[in-house]
Motif scaffolding. Structure first.
Motif, PDB file in Angstrom:
ATOM      1  N   LEU A  13       8.897  -7.568  -4.200  1.00  0.00           N
ATOM      2  CA  LEU A  13       9.889  -6.495  -4.121  1.00  0.00           C
ATOM      3  C   LEU A  13       9.535  -5.448  -3.078  1.00  0.00           C
ATOM      4  N   THR A  14       8.266  -5.307  -2.764  1.00  0.00           N
ATOM      5  CA  THR A  14       7.827  -4.273  -1.814  1.00  0.00           C
ATOM      6  C   THR A  14       7.403  -4.870  -0.469  1.00  0.00           C
ATOM      7  N   GLN A  15       7.741  -6.118  -0.240  1.00  0.00           N
ATOM      8  CA  GLN A  15       7.311  -6.798   0.984  1.00  0.00           C
ATOM      9  C   GLN A  15       7.802  -6.087   2.242  1.00  0.00           C
ATOM     10  N   GLY A  16       9.004  -5.506   2.168  1.00  0.00           N
ATOM     11  CA  GLY A  16       9.558  -4.845   3.341  1.00  0.00           C
ATOM     12  C   GLY A  16       9.079  -3.425   3.550  1.00  0.00           C
ATOM     13  N   ALA A  17       8.287  -2.906   2.628  1.00  0.00           N
ATOM     14  CA  ALA A  17       7.773  -1.539   2.755  1.00  0.00           C
ATOM     15  C   ALA A  17       6.565  -1.516   3.682  1.00  0.00           C
ATOM     16  N   SER A  18       6.249  -0.326   4.176  1.00  0.00           N
ATOM     17  CA  SER A  18       5.066  -0.197   5.021  1.00  0.00           C
ATOM     18  C   SER A  18       3.805  -0.239   4.171  1.00  0.00           C
ATOM     19  N   ALA A  19       2.685  -0.462   4.823  1.00  0.00           N
ATOM     20  CA  ALA A  19       1.404  -0.473   4.102  1.00  0.00           C
ATOM     21  C   ALA A  19       1.160   0.872   3.428  1.00  0.00           C
ATOM     22  N   ASP A  20       1.552   1.954   4.087  1.00  0.00           N
ATOM     23  CA  ASP A  20       1.360   3.281   3.518  1.00  0.00           C
ATOM     24  C   ASP A  20       2.243   3.488   2.288  1.00  0.00           C
ATOM     25  N   GLU A  21       3.479   3.032   2.362  1.00  0.00           N
ATOM     26  CA  GLU A  21       4.382   3.165   1.213  1.00  0.00           C
ATOM     27  C   GLU A  21       3.868   2.363   0.023  1.00  0.00           C
ATOM     28  N   ARG A  22       3.439   1.147   0.278  1.00  0.00           N
ATOM     29  CA  ARG A  22       2.905   0.330  -0.814  1.00  0.00           C
ATOM     30  C   ARG A  22       1.660   0.978  -1.423  1.00  0.00           C
ATOM     31  N   ALA A  23       0.801   1.521  -0.587  1.00  0.00           N
ATOM     32  CA  ALA A  23      -0.422   2.155  -1.093  1.00  0.00           C
ATOM     33  C   ALA A  23      -0.093   3.326  -2.004  1.00  0.00           C
ATOM     34  N   HIS A  24       0.953   4.086  -1.668  1.00  0.00           N
ATOM     35  CA  HIS A  24       1.334   5.216  -2.521  1.00  0.00           C
ATOM     36  C   HIS A  24       1.838   4.730  -3.883  1.00  0.00           C
ATOM     37  N   LEU A  25       2.666   3.692  -3.894  1.00  0.00           N
ATOM     38  CA  LEU A  25       3.156   3.151  -5.157  1.00  0.00           C
ATOM     39  C   LEU A  25       2.029   2.488  -5.934  1.00  0.00           C
ATOM     40  N   TYR A  26       1.214   1.721  -5.272  1.00  0.00           N
ATOM     41  CA  TYR A  26       0.218   0.893  -5.946  1.00  0.00           C
ATOM     42  C   TYR A  26      -0.925   1.715  -6.551  1.00  0.00           C
ATOM     43  N   GLN A  27      -1.330   2.802  -5.880  1.00  0.00           N
ATOM     44  CA  GLN A  27      -2.478   3.519  -6.421  1.00  0.00           C
ATOM     45  C   GLN A  27      -2.584   4.988  -6.033  1.00  0.00           C
ATOM     46  N   LEU A  28      -2.207   5.365  -4.818  1.00  0.00           N
ATOM     47  CA  LEU A  28      -2.502   6.721  -4.350  1.00  0.00           C
ATOM     48  C   LEU A  28      -1.792   7.791  -5.169  1.00  0.00           C
ATOM     49  N   ASN A  29      -0.519   7.574  -5.495  1.00  0.00           N
ATOM     50  CA  ASN A  29       0.212   8.590  -6.263  1.00  0.00           C
ATOM     51  C   ASN A  29      -0.375   8.788  -7.647  1.00  0.00           C
ATOM     52  N   ALA A  30      -0.779   7.698  -8.295  1.00  0.00           N
ATOM     53  CA  ALA A  30      -1.364   7.807  -9.618  1.00  0.00           C
ATOM     54  C   ALA A  30      -2.690   8.567  -9.570  1.00  0.00           C
ATOM     55  N   LYS A  31      -3.507   8.252  -8.602  1.00  0.00           N
ATOM     56  CA  LYS A  31      -4.807   8.918  -8.509  1.00  0.00           C
ATOM     57  C   LYS A  31      -4.639  10.406  -8.221  1.00  0.00           C
ATOM     58  N   ARG A  32      -3.648  10.744  -7.436  1.00  0.00           N
ATOM     59  CA  ARG A  32      -3.379  12.160  -7.162  1.00  0.00           C
ATOM     60  C   ARG A  32      -2.828  12.850  -8.403  1.00  0.00           C
ATOM     61  N   LEU A  33      -1.928  12.186  -9.095  1.00  0.00           N
ATOM     62  CA  LEU A  33      -1.257  12.765 -10.267  1.00  0.00           C
ATOM     63  C   LEU A  33      -2.266  13.161 -11.335  1.00  0.00           C
ATOM     64  N   TRP A  34      -3.267  12.305 -11.540  1.00  0.00           N
ATOM     65  CA  TRP A  34      -4.242  12.556 -12.610  1.00  0.00           C
ATOM     66  C   TRP A  34      -5.609  12.975 -12.068  1.00  0.00           C
ATOM     67  N   SER A  35      -5.651  13.320 -10.782  1.00  0.00           N
ATOM     68  CA  SER A  35      -6.893  13.812 -10.149  1.00  0.00           C
ATOM     69  C   SER A  35      -8.052  12.839 -10.382  1.00  0.00           C
ATOM     70  N   LEU A  36      -7.796  11.576 -10.097  1.00  0.00           N
ATOM     71  CA  LEU A  36      -8.805  10.529 -10.296  1.00  0.00           C
ATOM     72  C   LEU A  36      -9.343  10.051  -8.955  1.00  0.00           C
TER      73      LEU A  36
END
Length: 278
Positions: free
Chosen positions: A255-278
């Motif tokens: 589903l995310t094949q057409g997204a950029s590497a940066d966009e996928r990284a935000h969905l896959y892990q970066l946003n969660a780590k920022r949200l919970w300060s992990l």
């Protein structure tokens, strides 16, 4: 690599789950060891445990149980989203205990299994305001027709970080609905809400869904919220109703094949780590 923001563990020897009796195929143990074996093969590096609506007397025991699992060598568990009862007068005291325990990252009160007016009660709303300025998030688990209830709570608490579980629980097997589509568009206007891309395989027809079945729901959610306000979750073991963890991870990548590497990284892990300060 994936940060899984939505893992459920069911251990009937340790905790009570009143709802399981009517849960069909989910009425079984779903243990951490079974999840971790598959998750590590799929590139899941971190997970948060999501409360499983245990018996009310077991709420804090559930957190202690999961904390014990997190201390095992090599554990993927980084914290817990705990159950809560904002409608109860004892919530402030419970909140104080939770704030002293940094293992707990947030709360959830499942709202689609209680009367619609529960979240409209004055005590519920007063207690929810107590989360403002804390590090704790609050997960919404609501049906499409209840998204307006979630919007009301988000508007009343602009300084509380909310998370909308499972893309707002659309009835995927029935196709797109105006209630869900407009609800997602509207709640996404609230900057204090993020959406969790999770759970939707369980709402699709288990025998016939494809990536294209899921695509409108994922794309509308991401388009509405933007790549900075989306996080990923497995919803294991509920995802086994729609094919399982490996199937959902594979569908996510497709589903995310057409997204950029940066966009996928935000969905896959970066946003969660920022949200919970992990």
């Amino acid at each position: 690599m994936l940060f899984d923001s939505h893992l459920h563990i069911v251990d009937r020897e340790k905790l009570g789950y009143p709802w399981l009796e009517g849960a069909g195929a989910l009425n079984r143990d779903s243990l951490y060891e079974d999840y971790a074996r598959e998750a590590q093969r799929l590139g899941i590096t971190d997970t948060l445990h999501m409360e499983v609506d245990v018996a009310e007397g077991d709420i804090e025991r559930e957190t202690d149980y999961v904390k014990g699992l997190s201390r095992q060598p090599g554990s993927l568990i980084r914290g817990a989203i705990a159950a809560c009862r904002p409608e109860d007068a004892g919530f402030p005291t419970y909140l104080e205990r939770v704030l002293a325990d940094h293992f707990v990252k947030g709360f959830r009160r499942v709202l689609h299994v209680v009367p619609d007016d529960l979240s409209e009660g004055s005590l519920f709303r007063e207690n929810l305001k107590r989360l403002a300025g804390t590090r704790l998030t609050f997960d919404f688990c609501v049906l499409p027709h209840q998204i307006a209830k979630a919007i009301a709570l988000a508007d009343l608490n602009p300084n509380v970080q909310f998370i909308l579980d499972h893309c707002g629980v659309p009835a995927v097997k029935d196709g797109l609905s105006e209630v869900w589509t407009s609800g997602i568009t509207e709640i996404a206007k609230r900057p204090n809400v993020v959406v969790k891309i999770s759970g939707i395989v369980a709402y699709a027809d288990p025998d016939s869904w494809t990536v294209d079945t899921l695509r409108p729901f994922v794309e509308h959610s991401i388009t509405s919220f933007g790549w900075d306000r989306v996080i990923w979750g497995s919803d294991w073991p509920v995802c086994t109703l729609g094919g399982g963890l490996s199937t959902w991870v594979a569908a996510t990548h497709a589903l995310t094949q057409g997204a950029s590497a940066d966009e996928r990284a935000h969905l896959y892990q970066l946003n969660a780590k920022r949200l919970w300060s992990l």
